[in-house]
Design a protein around this motif. Sequence first.
Motif, PDB file in Angstrom:
ATOM      1  N   SER A   1       0.995   5.579   7.281  1.00  0.00           N
ATOM      2  CA  SER A   1       1.610   4.373   6.706  1.00  0.00           C
ATOM      3  C   SER A   1       1.524   4.424   5.180  1.00  0.00           C
ATOM      4  N   SER A   2       2.347   5.268   4.576  1.00  0.00           N
ATOM      5  CA  SER A   2       2.373   5.417   3.124  1.00  0.00           C
ATOM      6  C   SER A   2       3.183   4.288   2.489  1.00  0.00           C
ATOM      7  N   PHE A   3       3.176   4.242   1.183  1.00  0.00           N
ATOM      8  CA  PHE A   3       3.982   3.269   0.441  1.00  0.00           C
ATOM      9  C   PHE A   3       5.443   3.374   0.850  1.00  0.00           C
ATOM     10  N   TRP A   4       5.944   4.590   0.976  1.00  0.00           N
ATOM     11  CA  TRP A   4       7.372   4.806   1.234  1.00  0.00           C
ATOM     12  C   TRP A   4       7.749   4.452   2.667  1.00  0.00           C
ATOM     13  N   VAL A   5       6.843   4.690   3.607  1.00  0.00           N
ATOM     14  CA  VAL A   5       7.113   4.329   5.005  1.00  0.00           C
ATOM     15  C   VAL A   5       7.290   2.822   5.131  1.00  0.00           C
ATOM     16  N   VAL A   6       6.373   2.056   4.534  1.00  0.00           N
ATOM     17  CA  VAL A   6       6.456   0.595   4.632  1.00  0.00           C
ATOM     18  C   VAL A   6       7.647   0.068   3.840  1.00  0.00           C
TER      19      VAL A   6
ATOM     20  N   HIS B   1       5.407   8.264  11.577  1.00  0.00           N
ATOM     21  CA  HIS B   1       4.770   6.973  11.799  1.00  0.00           C
ATOM     22  C   HIS B   1       5.703   6.070  12.596  1.00  0.00           C
ATOM     23  N   TYR B   2       5.133   5.189  13.455  1.00  0.00           N
ATOM     24  CA  TYR B   2       5.983   4.362  14.323  1.00  0.00           C
ATOM     25  C   TYR B   2       6.876   3.402  13.533  1.00  0.00           C
ATOM     26  N   ASN B   3       6.504   3.077  12.288  1.00  0.00           N
ATOM     27  CA  ASN B   3       7.378   2.218  11.486  1.00  0.00           C
ATOM     28  C   ASN B   3       8.662   2.918  11.060  1.00  0.00           C
ATOM     29  N   MET B   4       8.722   4.232  11.259  1.00  0.00           N
ATOM     30  CA  MET B   4       9.935   4.983  10.930  1.00  0.00           C
ATOM     31  C   MET B   4      10.970   4.909  12.046  1.00  0.00           C
ATOM     32  N   ILE B   5      10.630   4.287  13.176  1.00  0.00           N
ATOM     33  CA  ILE B   5      11.568   4.230  14.303  1.00  0.00           C
ATOM     34  C   ILE B   5      12.850   3.508  13.904  1.00  0.00           C
ATOM     35  N   ILE B   6      12.728   2.349  13.241  1.00  0.00           N
ATOM     36  CA  ILE B   6      13.927   1.606  12.866  1.00  0.00           C
ATOM     37  C   ILE B   6      14.738   2.364  11.819  1.00  0.00           C
TER      38      ILE B   6
ATOM     39  N   GLY C   1      -1.098   1.897  -0.597  1.00  0.00           N
ATOM     40  CA  GLY C   1      -0.833   3.099   0.194  1.00  0.00           C
ATOM     41  C   GLY C   1      -0.539   4.283  -0.700  1.00  0.00           C
ATOM     42  N   THR C   2      -0.667   5.470  -0.145  1.00  0.00           N
ATOM     43  CA  THR C   2      -0.404   6.677  -0.917  1.00  0.00           C
ATOM     44  C   THR C   2       1.053   6.741  -1.371  1.00  0.00           C
ATOM     45  N   LEU C   3       1.259   7.243  -2.596  1.00  0.00           N
ATOM     46  CA  LEU C   3       2.613   7.393  -3.131  1.00  0.00           C
ATOM     47  C   LEU C   3       3.211   8.748  -2.794  1.00  0.00           C
ATOM     48  N   ASP C   4       2.453   9.595  -2.089  1.00  0.00           N
ATOM     49  CA  ASP C   4       2.996  10.877  -1.626  1.00  0.00           C
ATOM     50  C   ASP C   4       4.126  10.609  -0.636  1.00  0.00           C
ATOM     51  N   PHE C   5       5.112  11.513  -0.615  1.00  0.00           N
ATOM     52  CA  PHE C   5       6.216  11.358   0.339  1.00  0.00           C
ATOM     53  C   PHE C   5       5.747  11.798   1.722  1.00  0.00           C
ATOM     54  N   ASN C   6       4.887  10.969   2.269  1.00  0.00           N
ATOM     55  CA  ASN C   6       4.259  11.226   3.559  1.00  0.00           C
ATOM     56  C   ASN C   6       4.788  10.209   4.561  1.00  0.00           C
ATOM     57  N   PHE C   7       5.487  10.700   5.578  1.00  0.00           N
ATOM     58  CA  PHE C   7       6.092   9.804   6.565  1.00  0.00           C
ATOM     59  C   PHE C   7       5.368   9.854   7.908  1.00  0.00           C
ATOM     60  N   ILE C   8       4.196  10.492   7.910  1.00  0.00           N
ATOM     61  CA  ILE C   8       3.405  10.586   9.125  1.00  0.00           C
ATOM     62  C   ILE C   8       2.418   9.431   9.211  1.00  0.00           C
TER      63      ILE C   8
ATOM     64  N   TRP D   1      -3.754  -3.390   1.103  1.00  0.00           N
ATOM     65  CA  TRP D   1      -2.529  -4.140   0.832  1.00  0.00           C
ATOM     66  C   TRP D   1      -1.266  -3.324   1.107  1.00  0.00           C
ATOM     67  N   ASN D   2      -1.388  -2.270   1.867  1.00  0.00           N
ATOM     68  CA  ASN D   2      -0.233  -1.418   2.158  1.00  0.00           C
ATOM     69  C   ASN D   2       0.920  -2.208   2.765  1.00  0.00           C
ATOM     70  N   ALA D   3       0.622  -3.162   3.651  1.00  0.00           N
ATOM     71  CA  ALA D   3       1.679  -3.937   4.310  1.00  0.00           C
ATOM     72  C   ALA D   3       2.408  -4.871   3.346  1.00  0.00           C
ATOM     73  N   PHE D   4       1.838  -5.135   2.165  1.00  0.00           N
ATOM     74  CA  PHE D   4       2.506  -5.993   1.185  1.00  0.00           C
ATOM     75  C   PHE D   4       3.789  -5.348   0.664  1.00  0.00           C
ATOM     76  N   VAL D   5       3.893  -4.031   0.771  1.00  0.00           N
ATOM     77  CA  VAL D   5       5.101  -3.330   0.343  1.00  0.00           C
ATOM     78  C   VAL D   5       6.322  -3.835   1.110  1.00  0.00           C
ATOM     79  N   PHE D   6       6.085  -4.311   2.344  1.00  0.00           N
ATOM     80  CA  PHE D   6       7.164  -4.932   3.133  1.00  0.00           C
ATOM     81  C   PHE D   6       7.824  -6.047   2.330  1.00  0.00           C
ATOM     82  N   SER D   7       7.030  -6.887   1.700  1.00  0.00           N
ATOM     83  CA  SER D   7       7.570  -8.005   0.917  1.00  0.00           C
ATOM     84  C   SER D   7       8.327  -7.513  -0.309  1.00  0.00           C
ATOM     85  N   LEU D   8       7.863  -6.408  -0.895  1.00  0.00           N
ATOM     86  CA  LEU D   8       8.519  -5.874  -2.089  1.00  0.00           C
ATOM     87  C   LEU D   8       9.926  -5.354  -1.793  1.00  0.00           C
TER      88      LEU D   8
END
Length: 519
Positions: free
Chosen positions: A231-236, A491-496, A222-229, A74-81
């Motif tokens: 698809s962590s919670f924070w990246v999404v 991670h490629y989601n960090m491009i924007i 997704g992992t709650l670590d501040f990991n931007f490499i 459910w990592n992508a659900f963070v998008f909705s949050l």
Amino acid sequence: MKNLPLFDLAVIAIYLLGMILVGFYFSRKNKSSDHFTKASGTIPGWAIGMSIYATFLSSNTFLGVPGKAFGDNWNAFVFSLSMPLAAWVASKYFVPFYRNTGEISAYTNLEKRFGAWARTYAVVCFLLTQLARMGSIFFGIALSLQALTGYSMSMIMIVMGICIIIYTVLGGIEAVIWTEVVQGVIKTLGAVLILYLIVADMPGGVSSIMEIGKANDKFSLGTLDFNFIESSFWVVLLYGFFINLNNFGMDQNYVQRYHTAPNSKEASKSLWLCVFLYVPASLLFFIIGSALFAYYSVNPEFTEVLRQQVAVERLPIGSSAAQISQMAATLQPADYGDKVMPHFMVTKIPAGLVGLIVSAILSAAMSTISSGMNASATVFSVDIYKRYFKQDINEKQTMFVLHTSTVVFGLLGMAAGIAMIGVKSILDVWWQLSGIFAAGMLGLFLLGLISKQSKNHEAIIATIIGILVIIWMTFSPLLPVEYDYLRNTLHYNMIIVVGTLTIFLVGVLLTRLRRRSSI
């Protein structure tokens, strides 16, 4: 070929015919460019909110989200949050801004702020984003209908595209909004029906789905670590905030709807209604994906069928049965996640209900595509044709440009969908393309809106640097091994996120340096 029962085919045909008739109905009032693009500001806020909700709830959600939850979690659900915060910013700052300017295009103000280049750059980014969106949605609907009918994906896209073009050209934005109100209801009911059918046929019901999901970590955000490499919670979360900020603040699909409301209060209300509807609705689709994972886990024969199908598609024509079986054995759930929902519909949904479910998926596709076609035509007529080719055109000529460009963008969307045939994940390809195209225009928009002292040359330099960063982040992972040190590891989601902040922060820094040097 899978032959649908006559009743189901009749339901689908009636639905498509109904959409075209809706276009004819609204064509009676659709006699001016103001009505075609703004419905003359007569749409109530609740209907606009339902329309925005239906645009969000595209076939990317209907098919891509369950496929993502099936293959991953459910990592992508963070998008909705992330949506409530983006909606708060938009309702407080963006909606009043656009309503006060009175400009139908979201990009006209950029020319006033920085010059014609800024407006044109944002328009190009928007149109590319729309082609990516329409293409991914055409692809998603064709993927589903191919499993049900056996017809080629290209043929399905062409037939669907023609129907959508007809009702969008005839009815304008008013037809788009009111059909999306109905489609939003149909989509939601269709999703509820699918979930019910999965649970009803699942040995052990809900408790078994929960047990299998927990055992396979299917409910993780997704992992709650501040990991931007990865698809962590924070990246999404960051991706979702920035892309939704772009949706609510820069995307013509949404900005145009603000002008269809009678006042700013109704326009802001529509945003919040969309959020309150979409967040639980998207959760519903993640639940469906996890339920399908559990269902296919206890029915391994269905999983094997999907693996064989994907293996046949990936291997060259004429491959042996042994090669197909060998390839199938290596495939993971993420490799066939997008095919699970169509396969379940083919094999388990009773005759008579398939037509209703297909109509729900069709409505998910048609609402977003028609909205994108109308918005793209509006932007083209205002920001390109009238700006660079012929400014003084009468109402009849304006309507001709709007109608013609609607058709052209519909055809281009179909072509983009055909080009996407064979991609692994609908949701992944849409997120990646939208992040690339949206990053530049959002950064430029925020620079113009927030940094009041920034001038044209500073915006140009910041945008060029931002584009170079976006290009590097997008293509550097393709570099040969010997240039590994030059690759982007984020991670490629960090491009924007990085692209937007680069343009905005570089512009602010250059402005401060100029002001300091002039003291």
